[in-house]
Design an enzyme around this catalytic site. Structure first.
Site, short mmCIF file in Angstrom:
data_model
loop_
_atom_site.label_atom_id
_atom_site.label_comp_id
_atom_site.label_asym_id
_atom_site.label_seq_id
_atom_site.Cartn_x
_atom_site.Cartn_y
_atom_site.Cartn_z
N HIS A 119 1.28 -1.02 0.41
CA HIS A 119 0.25 -0.17 0.17
C HIS A 119 0.90 1.46 -0.08
O HIS A 119 0.31 2.66 0.11
CB HIS A 119 -0.59 0.16 1.58
CG HIS A 119 -1.65 -0.87 1.23
ND1 HIS A 119 -2.57 -1.08 1.79
CD2 HIS A 119 -2.32 -1.82 0.29
CE1 HIS A 119 -4.03 -1.88 1.61
NE2 HIS A 119 -3.57 -2.79 0.88
N CYS A 153 6.02 20.52 -5.45
CA CYS A 153 6.98 20.50 -6.08
C CYS A 153 7.47 20.85 -7.26
O CYS A 153 7.47 22.66 -6.90
CB CYS A 153 6.99 19.22 -7.99
SG CYS A 153 7.69 19.15 -8.29
N SER A 193 -3.55 -9.59 10.96
CA SER A 193 -4.13 -8.85 9.43
C SER A 193 -5.39 -9.93 9.96
O SER A 193 -5.50 -10.89 9.99
CB SER A 193 -3.15 -9.71 8.17
OG SER A 193 -4.09 -8.89 7.46
ZN ZN Z 1 7.07 18.19 -10.74
#
Ligand code: ZN
Length: 268
Positions: A119, A153, A193
């Site tokens: 995950h 970013c 789990s």
């Molecule tokens: Zn980027």
């Protein structure tokens, strides 16, 4: 023979042991299973709504308002003895790989090396446009420095945590590796789990179909209980410590002092 001793024997006899862990192994570290009602962060929000890929695309500020709090809640958590025992088994050559559904980094922090995080992990976030990747600390700094609380970013796009959000496909490479490991295991050791959530729910069947055995260390029933060679129903930490102690006799002559040291503290 106690269940823990029987499990220790199966681990010793198996040529290839693979562990499969879920949320239950991190509960003793203070990370509640989000499916447990009335717990922590998930108490006030619907995870399907806020942790969904559509929520990220539609409103990254709202998404990160929630996910930043989730990161913060996970950041200061530490591995518990159950994580540590699995890392020690690997170092002693008794565990070949570990597949986990957890995104909390605690297996890596405990020292597990052959780790398949099906995950994803909170350890890094990526840019969906240019694919640049940023470590957690950097992501937190970028989030704190953004006027809307969105880590961005260098190219300006909102970063996405490298965890599988609701509505997203699982990473194909990790999934293929998990399936190959489960199919090749002589023993699949399932810890913490309920074995209900895909893909983890399918992995024990792959082991059984290839002639391997499964062992389950989980509180509460699972669909595989009757096909398990061993089922331990107690607390994951005490059960794994008992398994570890049961292995200590065999391993007393082993050169890996890290294991025996840890076994000593397990008995304390
Ligand atoms: Zn980027």
């Amino acid at each position: 023979m106690s269940g823990a001793r029987r499990l220790a024997e199966l681990i010793r006899e198996a040529g290839s042991v693979v562990a499969l862990t879920g949320a239950g192994i991190s509960v003793p570290s203070g990370i509640p299973d989000f499916r447990t009602p009335g717990k922590g962060l998930w108490e006030k929000v619907d995870p399907m709504e806020v942790a969904h890929i559509d929520a990220f695309r539609r409103d990254p500020a709202r998404f990160w308002h929630f996910y930043g709090a989730r990161f913060q809640a996970l950041e200061d958590k530490r591995p518990n003895r159950a994580h540590v025992v699995l890392a020690e088994l690997e170092r002693a050559g008794l565990l070949h790989a570990l597949i986990t559904q957890n995104i909390d980094r605690l297996h890596a922090q405990a020292g597990s090396r052959e780790l398949v995080e099906v995950h994803g992990t909170i350890d890094h976030s990526s840019c969906p446009v240019c694919a640049a990747r940023y470590g957690l600390e950097d992501v937190r700094r970028r989030q704190a420095g953004d006027v809307r609380g969105v880590p961005r970013c260098e190219c300006g796009e909102p970063l996405k945590p490298d965890v599988v959000l609701f509505g997203e496909y699982l990473p194909a490479e990790a999934l293929a590796r998990a399936e190959a490991l489960a199919a090749g295991a002589d023993l699949l050791l399932c810890v913490g789990s309920s074995l209900e959530v895909y893909p983890v729910a399918q992995l024990p069947a792959l082991t059984l179909a290839s002639g391997g055995r499964i062992a389950i260390v989980t509180q509460g029933p699972t669909q595989y209980d009757r096909r398990a060679s061993v089922k331990l129903d107690g607390d994951v930490v005490s059960e794994l410590e008992a398994v570890s102690r049961a292995l200590s006799g065999v391993l007393s002559g082993a050169p890996d002092s890290a294991l025996s040291g840890a076994l000593d503290s397990a008995g304390a």
